[in-house]
Each structure stands twice: as structure tokens, then as C-alpha cells.
Design an enzyme around this catalytic site. Structure first.
Site, mmCIF file in Angstrom:
data_model
loop_
_atom_site.group_PDB
_atom_site.id
_atom_site.type_symbol
_atom_site.label_atom_id
_atom_site.label_comp_id
_atom_site.label_asym_id
_atom_site.label_seq_id
_atom_site.Cartn_x
_atom_site.Cartn_y
_atom_site.Cartn_z
ATOM 1 N N HIS A 457 -29.796 23.519 -77.194
ATOM 2 C CA HIS A 457 -28.946 24.156 -78.211
ATOM 3 C C HIS A 457 -29.255 25.652 -78.199
ATOM 4 O O HIS A 457 -30.130 26.093 -78.926
ATOM 5 C CB HIS A 457 -29.258 23.605 -79.610
ATOM 6 C CG HIS A 457 -29.135 22.117 -79.718
ATOM 7 N ND1 HIS A 457 -29.815 21.384 -80.670
ATOM 8 C CD2 HIS A 457 -28.400 21.223 -79.008
ATOM 9 C CE1 HIS A 457 -29.506 20.100 -80.541
ATOM 10 N NE2 HIS A 457 -28.651 19.971 -79.538
ATOM 11 N N THR A 503 -23.060 21.634 -82.257
ATOM 12 C CA THR A 503 -21.686 21.572 -81.741
ATOM 13 C C THR A 503 -20.644 21.560 -82.860
ATOM 14 O O THR A 503 -19.624 22.247 -82.773
ATOM 15 C CB THR A 503 -21.523 20.353 -80.813
ATOM 16 O OG1 THR A 503 -22.578 20.403 -79.855
ATOM 17 C CG2 THR A 503 -20.196 20.368 -80.090
#
Ligand code: FAD
Length: 530
Positions: A457, A503
Site C-alpha cells: 500500500h 483501495t
């Protein structure tokens, strides 16, 4: 702009796909061409490889996504055979390391696990599908709360988010009860243990069809749908440059990796959603170089562990019959490692971490048959805490015009360091993980901090900001400061320190950007007509 507008999208992951969908739905005569450097893996473009039932086919799909580390597929991906690969870390299946150690490799000694996926659907073909929303200071301060809620709701619809997946699992419920006993009193109302929202569609047999860019594209890849006629996805096509005439973006130069041919594709709007490292690299290579580009890199330091669930504690909240039912359900889809997913979300001031707890009937590694927990009937949980990294200019990726990488782009060097304050927070999170483990059973793998970059991430490298003051790359609607017709998308836009999987947040930011782009493209058309 004279004819119907053309929109060029770089990258076919969930974010590029969200732009494609929203722009085609919003601008009735627009055309979208999406360019993806990697191959299409599945018949349905962008589908999660986790849905591929055959283990060999699944492995093959993962290998084909691994860019310079794609073994025998490398030359078909346009990667010269001469690029030597000698990774010191093994990348997660479906991903490839930025610093793979061979010729043309990036440099990331302080962020060694940095990785990317190169395939239709991007990392979204390989992700775990956890879709929590940001909370408290994780949110973007300049987006009003009520607007943000609407953006998240639209992002959840695009990603097919389920809030109560596995909610009926007796085992999952018992795990939540034990965690609530341990932590409940310390956590604010509404931020205790809960099921983790996930992206997918539950099937009648209790399994999940995991979501990828396919569900985001939705009608765009549906045969016969009118939107599909205005959408084109070109796989194995590398965008080499975003072309611009001063501040006005005019299109993209692309290379067909099958033939090696290069061509210019004019566009009224270019959306760069090519991940948090390769998007800034493409902008840099195109001479678009805002001061903050590549900087302010953050991720989530991750501490993980595996715990054997304690039968005595678990049986206080779950019956043997419930355990049998869970094992029977698992047996229907043993290849899918995800079941009964729980979490404790980020909250302030006392829980600035995200805990993710995944139940599985077996540990993710071979346990010595002599180990007392071997064959544990109540199973195991794989648990990890995500922690914060505060954005700082000095953490980030820089690009060297004098040294090209294996694709011929200015090579990347990632520099990254955890501060003492962050190390202290990691220490505190690790202590919480020990408590969670003790509440549930016995550690079979002790908590350990993974190497930098392991979260997958990567955030902050193209931050959105509310002022063009050198600390952000994009304005509040994801438009690159100082350029006309250029929008960026992806986790790189996230300007805050966060602990949750990013996301959903990035899709919500994209929804805001897409709404503004629809408004602008429509207004331009009206102005031309009038
Ligand atoms: P990507 O999905 O990375 O797609 C970018 C695409 O751009 C790639 O396909 C790439 O090939 C293409 N590209 C790059 N450069 C060019 C170029 N010059 N020309 C053409 N194409 C180009 N996130 C969560 O929120 N929850 C999770 O549970 C989770 N689990 C994960 C588990 C794994 C194993 C992995 C790998 C990732 C996980 N993630 C998770 C991260 C998640 O997948 C990403 O946040 C998401 O895919 C980002 O979407 P994106 O569209 O911005 O970028």
C-alpha cells in the site's frame, strides 16, 4: 475540442477502471482508450486470479503479472532477455520487486519489498479485497464529511463491497467476542471488533467471487452494452510519455509491446493511474515535475503473527456444531485462504492502528507435526496490525535521467526511514498484537515486523492538496497543478497517514476526480455547441 472527447487512461487497475466507467457513464459521446503495459490474464478482463479454480492456471496467471520477474514470459512482455533478475526478496505471487537486483533494476535498499503488478487489472487482480474506509485523521481534511460519505458509498458500489461477508460464521463471531472482551472497554463506540468489509459477490454455495477491475468496469466489458462500444482496452501497450504543449496535455505516446511500434494517440484528457511509483515516473519522464512528485511516500508498517485458536476460550462463544459447519463450508473451496475476516479499525486517540484477523483451518506454513498446535481442531488466525507512517518530503522515490531502467524510463531510487515516533507506535501496536494473540490462543508464529514495502500500500507520491504550495502534486479534484487535461489516480493521491487498506479510499478520491472531469468535459462541449 471539435469531435466527441477522447480520454486516454494509463493503467487498468481498479482506479483507471473507475475513471473509465464514470467518464463513459457521465459524458454521453466520450470515447475511452485504456492502455495497460501487462497482458490480459483472464477471459473477463481484470478478474481476480483468486477466482481461477485450477491451481496451475492460477500460478501461471500470477507469473504472467510479474513483469521483469515473469520467468519464461519476459520476452512476450516486452522485457529484454538481457535484463538479469536476481531478487534478494521473493515478491508476493502476482507482483514483482522494484529492486530486483539485476540489470535495469530500481534501487530500494531501505524499502526492499516495494513491488508492482503488470497485468490487466493491476494489483487488483491479486489483492485480498479488504475494503475498510478511512476514519478520524486518516480522512482528507479538505473534503467535507457529507460529500466524503457519498464518495465512499459510490466507491463501495463500484467495488461490490460487502459489509457482512462471513458475518454468519459462528467461528468469526466467537473471535470477535474474545477480542471485544480484551479491548472493548478501550475503544470508542462503533470502533470495536467487527467483520472486515470485502470486495466481492457471495455465491449461493457460501463461497465468494472476489472482485477485481472487472466489476469496476462492469458494463464496459459487457457484450452488447452501448457503453462497451465506446471503450477500448489495449493490453501489452506501454505508455512512454504524456505529451503536452506547455501546460496543455495533448495525448500520449504509446508503444505496442507485441510489435515494438510507437505511436501518438491524441486525447482531450489523460488519466494516469499506473501505480504509486510508475505514475510519478511516467510524469517525470514526460517533463512534468512538480516539486512533491514522488515524495511524501508512506505505507503501513506491518507486524504479523499466527495464532492457534484455544478450544476452551472459543467454546465459550461457539459450539462444536458451528465449528463443523465452518469446516464443511471451508471444504467446498479449500483453495481460497480467506474465511471469517475480522478487524479492529483505526480510532483515535487510543487505537491508531488497524488489526486484521483472518481465520483459516491451517496455518499459512507447514507446522511441525510434533508441534502441540499441529492439527488444532479449532484452527488458526493470521493476524496483523497496520501502523502509521507520517508523510515527510524526504521519504520517496526519485528518478535519474542519466540511468534508465529495464523499460527505458529514468530509473527509480526509493529512500525511506522510520522515525523514532513511528518506531514507538510500531512497538505499541506490537504490544496490542500480543494481547490479541493471548486473548485468542497461543502464538505459533510470534509477531514480527515485515521489511519496509511489504504492505503493498504505497501512498503519498502524488498527493492531493488544497493549495499549490509544493507539498502536493494534484489539486482537490486530482488534476495535476499547473496542467490542463491531466488527472492522476491511485494510492499515491492519499495525503494523510493511514493504517487501513487504501483501495476503497483511492476509488473514492477517483470518484471525486471523475465527477469534476465529467463536469468540465460536458461544459466544454456545451461551450463549443453554443
Ligand atoms: P494497480 O492496480 O497497481 O494498476 C496499475 C496498472 O498500471 C498496472 O497494471 C500496470 O501494469 C499499469 N502501468 C504502469 N505503468 C504503465 C504504463 N507506463 N503504461 C501502461 N500501463 C502501465 N488493497 C486493499 O485496499 N485491500 C487489500 O486487501 C489489498 N490486498 C492486496 C494484496 C496483494 C497481494 C496485492 C498485490 C495488493 C493488495 N492491495 C490491497 C493493493 C491494491 O491491489 C491496490 O491498492 C490497487 O490495485 C491499486 O489500484 P491502481 O489502479 O491504482 O493500481
Amino acid at each position: 475540442m471539435t469531435d466527441s472527447p477522447t480520454i486516454a487512461i494509463v493503467g487498468s487497475g481498479p482506479i483507471g477502471s473507475a475513471y473509465a466507467r464514470l467518464l463513459l457513464e457521465g459524458v454521453p459521446d466520450a470515447r475511452v482508450v485504456m492502455f495497460e503495459a501487462g497482458p490480459q490474464l483472464t477471459d473477463v478482463p481484470g478478474e481476480s486470479v483468486r477466482n481461477i479454480p485450477d491451481p496451475e492456471a492460477k500460478e501461471l496467471a500470477r507469473e504472467r503479472s510479474q513483469g521483469p520477474q515473469a520467468g519464461s514470459f519476459r520476452s512476450s512482455l516486452g522485457i529484454p532477455e538481457s535484463a538479469v533478475v536476481e531478487g534478494m526478496f521473493t515478491a508476493r505471487g502476482g507482483t514483482h520487486l522494484i529492486d530486483f537486483g539485476g540489470e535495469g533494476s530500481g534501487h530500494a535498499p531501505t524499502f526492499p519489498a516495494a513491488a508492482a503488478s503488470t497485468n490487466v487489472g493491476g494489483m487488483g487482480a491479486h489483492w485480498t479485497c479488504a475494503t475498510p474506509a478511512p476514519a478520524f485523521s486518516e480522512r482528507i481534511p479538505f473534503i467535507p464529511d457529507d460529500e466524503w460519505e457519498g464518495l465512499v458509498a459510490e466507491a463501495e458500489a463500484l467495488l461490490h463491497v460487502q459489509h457482512s461477508a462471513f458475518g454468519d460464521s459462528g467461528i468469526g463471531s466467537a473471535i470477535r467476542s474474545l477480542l471485544a472482551e480484551e479491548f472493548g472497554a478501550e475503544l470508542p463506540e462503533g470502533y470495536g471488533p467487527s467483520t472486515l468489509p470485502v470486495s466481492g459477490d457471495p455465491q449461493p454455495d457460501g463461497s465468494m467471487r472476489w472482485a477485481g477491475a472487472d466489476v469496476v468496469l462492469g458494463p464496459l466489458i459487457e457484450a452488447g452494452n452501448p457503453l462497451a462500444e465506446r471503450f477500448e482496452l489495449r493490453d501489452l501497450t506501454l505508455v512512454r510519455r504524456v505529451e503536452h504543449d506547455g501546460p496543455r496535455v495533448t495525448g500520449v505516446t504509446v508503444q505496442d509491446l507485441r510489435t515494438g511500434e510507437t505511436s501518438f494517440v491524441p486525447a482531450d484528457l489523460v488519466v494516469v493511474a499506473a501505480d504509486a511509483f510508475r505514475s510519478p515516473q511516467l510524469l517525470w519522464a514526460s517533463g512534468i515535475r512538480p516539486r512533491a512528485l514522488g515524495h511524501y511516500l508512506t505505507e503501513h508498517p506491518v507486524v504479523i503473527s499466527t495464532v492457534a485458536l484455544d478450544s476452551e476460550r472459543m467454546s465459550r462463544y461457539a459450539t462444536e456444531e458451528q465449528l463443523d459447519a465452518e469446516l464443511a463450508r471451508r471444504a467446498t473451496n479449500p483453495a481460497d485462504p480467506v474465511a471469517a475476516v475480522n478487524r479492529i479499525p483505526f480510532s483515535e486517540p487510543d487505537h491508531p492502528f488497524s488489526l486484521q484477523v483472518m481465520y483459516a483451518e491451517n496455518p499459512p506454513f507447514q507446522l511441525d507435526p510434533e508441534h502441540p498446535a499441529s492439527g488444532n481442531r479449532w484452527g488458526f488466525v493470521n493476524m496483523g496490525y497496520g501502523m502509521r507512517k507520517q508523510p515527510r518530503f524526504e521519504d520517496g522515490v526519485t528518478f535519474d535521467d542519466g540511468e534508465l531502467d529495464y523499460r527505458g524510463f529514468p530509473n527509480m531510487t526509493i529512500r525511506y526511514e522510520l522515525t523514532d515516533a513511528e518506531k514507538a507506535e510500531i512497538e505499541a501496536g506490537t504490544e496490542h498484537l500480543r494481547r490479541a494473540g493471548a486473548a485468542l490462543g497461543t502464538f505459533v508464529a510470534e509477531p514480527r515486523l515485515l521489511p519496509n514495502g511489504s504492505s503493498l500500500h504505497y501512498q503519498g507520491t502524488m498527493r492531493t492538496g488544497d493549495a499549490d504550495d509544493g507539498t502536493s502534486v494534484a489539486d482537490p479534484y486530482s488534476r495535476v497543478w499547473g496542467y490542463d487535461g491531466l488527472v492522476v489516480g491511485g494510492n499515491g493521491l492519499i495525503p494523510t497517514a493511514t493504517t487501513m487498506n487504501p483501495t476503497l479510499m483511492s476509488v473514492a478520491i477517483a470518484v471525486r476526480g471523475a465527477r469534476k472531469a465529467v463536469e468540465e468535459l460536458t461544459a466544454r462541449e456545451h461551450a463549443e455547441v453554443g
